[in-house]
Each structure stands twice: as C-alpha cells, then as structure tokens.
Design an enzyme around this catalytic site. Structure first.
Site, PDB file in Angstrom:
ATOM      1  N   GLY A  40       0.880  -1.191   0.233  1.00  0.00           N
ATOM      2  CA  GLY A  40      -0.065   0.022   0.370  1.00  0.00           C
ATOM      3  C   GLY A  40       1.030   1.126   0.009  1.00  0.00           C
ATOM      4  O   GLY A  40      -0.009   2.696  -0.182  1.00  0.00           O
ATOM      5  N   GLU A  95       3.633   4.012   6.196  1.00  0.00           N
ATOM      6  CA  GLU A  95       2.485   3.141   5.181  1.00  0.00           C
ATOM      7  C   GLU A  95       1.130   4.228   4.766  1.00  0.00           C
ATOM      8  O   GLU A  95       1.308   5.199   5.155  1.00  0.00           O
ATOM      9  CB  GLU A  95       2.142   2.898   6.985  1.00  0.00           C
ATOM     10  CG  GLU A  95       0.683   2.472   7.018  1.00  0.00           C
ATOM     11  CD  GLU A  95       1.210   0.671   6.810  1.00  0.00           C
ATOM     12  OE1 GLU A  95       0.607   0.732   5.308  1.00  0.00           O
ATOM     13  OE2 GLU A  95       0.248  -0.106   6.713  1.00  0.00           O
ATOM     14  N   ASP A  96       0.941   3.794   4.584  1.00  0.00           N
ATOM     15  CA  ASP A  96      -0.578   4.516   3.000  1.00  0.00           C
ATOM     16  C   ASP A  96      -1.442   4.856   4.732  1.00  0.00           C
ATOM     17  O   ASP A  96      -1.938   5.805   4.483  1.00  0.00           O
ATOM     18  CB  ASP A  96      -1.564   3.356   2.364  1.00  0.00           C
ATOM     19  CG  ASP A  96      -1.572   2.587   3.212  1.00  0.00           C
ATOM     20  OD1 ASP A  96      -1.000   1.808   4.142  1.00  0.00           O
ATOM     21  OD2 ASP A  96      -1.971   1.296   1.764  1.00  0.00           O
ATOM     22  N   ASP A  99      -5.336   2.451  10.835  1.00  0.00           N
ATOM     23  CA  ASP A  99      -6.758   2.344  10.618  1.00  0.00           C
ATOM     24  C   ASP A  99      -6.974   1.750  11.967  1.00  0.00           C
ATOM     25  O   ASP A  99      -6.754   1.803  13.718  1.00  0.00           O
ATOM     26  CB  ASP A  99      -6.726   0.787  10.274  1.00  0.00           C
ATOM     27  CG  ASP A  99      -8.161   0.388   9.494  1.00  0.00           C
ATOM     28  OD1 ASP A  99      -9.426   1.042   9.516  1.00  0.00           O
ATOM     29  OD2 ASP A  99      -8.750  -0.556  10.184  1.00  0.00           O
ATOM     30  N   LYS A 127      -7.167   6.985  10.567  1.00  0.00           N
ATOM     31  CA  LYS A 127      -9.186   6.099  10.450  1.00  0.00           C
ATOM     32  C   LYS A 127      -8.587   6.542  12.062  1.00  0.00           C
ATOM     33  O   LYS A 127      -8.586   5.158  13.009  1.00  0.00           O
ATOM     34  CB  LYS A 127      -8.893   5.666  10.074  1.00  0.00           C
ATOM     35  CG  LYS A 127      -9.471   6.076   8.386  1.00  0.00           C
ATOM     36  CD  LYS A 127     -10.874   4.468   8.251  1.00  0.00           C
ATOM     37  CE  LYS A 127     -10.533   4.190   6.651  1.00  0.00           C
ATOM     38  NZ  LYS A 127     -10.563   2.171   6.288  1.00  0.00           N
ATOM     39  N   VAL A 149     -11.285   3.509   2.230  1.00  0.00           N
ATOM     40  CA  VAL A 149     -10.689   3.994   0.745  1.00  0.00           C
ATOM     41  C   VAL A 149      -9.672   3.464   0.143  1.00  0.00           C
ATOM     42  O   VAL A 149      -9.149   2.554   0.494  1.00  0.00           O
ATOM     43  CB  VAL A 149     -10.513   5.447   1.638  1.00  0.00           C
ATOM     44  CG1 VAL A 149     -11.050   6.069   2.054  1.00  0.00           C
ATOM     45  CG2 VAL A 149      -9.177   4.555   2.677  1.00  0.00           C
TER      46      VAL A 149
HETATM   47  P1  IMP Z   1      -4.635  -1.685  10.968  1.00  0.00           P
HETATM   48  O1  IMP Z   1      -3.577  -2.242  10.832  1.00  0.00           O
HETATM   49  O2  IMP Z   1      -5.460  -1.929  10.685  1.00  0.00           O
HETATM   50  O3  IMP Z   1      -4.028  -0.234  11.340  1.00  0.00           O
HETATM   51  O4  IMP Z   1      -4.703  -0.929   8.872  1.00  0.00           O
HETATM   52  C1  IMP Z   1      -3.326  -1.228   8.278  1.00  0.00           C
HETATM   53  C2  IMP Z   1      -3.875  -1.615   6.966  1.00  0.00           C
HETATM   54  O5  IMP Z   1      -4.830  -1.941   6.873  1.00  0.00           O
HETATM   55  C3  IMP Z   1      -2.817  -0.861   5.937  1.00  0.00           C
HETATM   56  O6  IMP Z   1      -2.173  -0.917   5.297  1.00  0.00           O
HETATM   57  C4  IMP Z   1      -3.724  -0.606   4.860  1.00  0.00           C
HETATM   58  O7  IMP Z   1      -3.665  -2.397   3.880  1.00  0.00           O
HETATM   59  C5  IMP Z   1      -5.169  -2.085   5.433  1.00  0.00           C
HETATM   60  N1  IMP Z   1      -6.582  -0.721   5.402  1.00  0.00           N
HETATM   61  C6  IMP Z   1      -7.420  -0.133   6.424  1.00  0.00           C
HETATM   62  N2  IMP Z   1      -7.986   0.618   6.357  1.00  0.00           N
HETATM   63  C7  IMP Z   1      -8.267   0.315   5.046  1.00  0.00           C
HETATM   64  C8  IMP Z   1      -8.837   1.216   3.813  1.00  0.00           C
HETATM   65  O8  IMP Z   1      -9.572   1.802   4.089  1.00  0.00           O
HETATM   66  N3  IMP Z   1      -8.435   0.752   2.347  1.00  0.00           N
HETATM   67  C9  IMP Z   1      -7.979   0.209   1.952  1.00  0.00           C
HETATM   68  N4  IMP Z   1      -6.398  -0.762   2.841  1.00  0.00           N
HETATM   69  C10 IMP Z   1      -7.344  -0.402   4.188  1.00  0.00           C
END
Ligand code: IMP
Length: 171
Positions: A40, A95-96, A99, A127, A149
């Site tokens: 990402g 990181e993109d 979440d 987010k 997104v």
């Molecule tokens: P976390 O571990 O939940 O913080 O998630 C991080 C990863 O989840 C990111 O690097 C994305 O690859 C994916 N991700 C989380 N939210 C989205 C979104 O809205 N769109 C696309 N990928 C997402």
C-alpha cells in the site's frame, strides 16, 4: 461501482510536500532509513522521499493483507523483513493508512529490539475512530472518517492502487 474523490491528486501533492519539509527539518544533519510497508505505501513513499532533503536509504517490509475483506482479522503476519541492519540508525516507517493500529504497533515492536537510534512513523491517512490500541503515528497526511478508501496505493481486492487520488466506493 462508482468511485468518489475524497482527496484529490493536487491536495495529496501539496500535503506530501509539507510532510517532506517537516521531516527534513526534524532530521536535519541526520541520515534516515525510510522503510515502506508493501504494497500500500509504494506510491506515497515514492512521492515522499522526493520531498525529503536529508540523505536516506530505502528498504521495504511486507505484512499480510486483509485478503478479500475490508476489516482486519486482528492478526499481523510478516511476509518480508528488512534487508538492512538498523542498529544505531534513524528509521522512518512509511505506511499508507493507520486503521486499527495493529500493523504499525507490531512493526515498531519488531524493530525496537534491533536497537535503532530512533523509530518514527509517517502515514498518509489516519482513521482514528477505528483504533484498537494506543498507537499514534508521528506524521499524518490527512485524518479521515471511518470509510473504506482506495487509490494512491490503497486497494480493494488488489485493485485501484494506481488511482492518483484517494477515493471511496459508492453504490
Ligand atoms: P491496521 O493494522 O488496521 O492499522 O491496518 C493497516 C492496513 O490495513 C493498511 O496498510 C491497509 O493495507 C489496510 N487498510 C486499512 N484501512 C483501509 C482502507 O480504508 N482501504 C484500503 N486498505 C485499508
């Protein structure tokens, strides 16, 4: 399926430039290892490093993706580790999106025992409503609501990464 623009390519470009300036100021007289999280972060990272004015190296890590779901399984798996030893070096993880916070919390905990001089994180999107831990990124491009997104590196079923803007799917 319709894609609506949430953050335009122009807005992203402007904000990435500002982030690069801030990072360059913070690391003046230092050298960086910029670590992109595949897949990402590839677009954000390639734009961000062009706006960072301190000497740097790039490396990549990869973690397990959500697969075909839009919600995290809560389990993070490392698919690719760094090639570079990082002891005594300044690390900026790129990181993109943050979440749940699980991926970045996991990666920073994984790298800490390797004794880097410092570890910070830069994310294009945050987010905060979705957070499942205390993780706070150091540099944030845009804070967005709890909406799935796509674009500018972010995918849905491995599609839409190539879009030059961040959008969401409607209809
Ligand atoms: P976390 O571990 O939940 O913080 O998630 C991080 C990863 O989840 C990111 O690097 C994305 O690859 C994916 N991700 C989380 N939210 C989205 C979104 O809205 N769109 C696309 N990928 C997402």
């Amino acid at each position: 399926m319709q894609v609506k623009v949430l953050i335009s390519a122009e807005e992203i470009k402007k904000r990435v430039r500002e982030m690069g300036e801030e990072i360059s100021r913070d690391y003046a007289d230092k050298e960086l290892v910029v670590v992109g999280i595949l897949k990402g972060a590839f677009m954000f990272m390639s734009d961000l490093v062009r706006e960072i004015l301190v000497p740097l190296e790039v490396d990549f890590m990869a973690t397990s993706s959500y697969g075909h779901a839009t919600k995290t399984s809560g389990v993070v798996r490392l698919l690719k580790d760094l090639d570079t030893p990082i002891e005594g070096r300044h690390i900026l993880i790129v990181e993109d999106i943050v979440d749940s916070g699980l991926t970045l919390a996991y990666l920073t905990q994984l790298l800490q025992p390797r004794k880097p001089a410092s570890i910070k994180t830069a994310v294009l999107l945050d987010k905060p409503e979705r957070r499942r831990n205390e993780f706070e990124p150091d540099y944030v491009g845009f804070t967005i609501p709890d909406e799935f997104v796509i674009g500018y590196g972010l995918d849905y079923n491995n599609k839409f990464r190539e879009l030059p803007y961040v959008g969401y799917v409607s209809g």
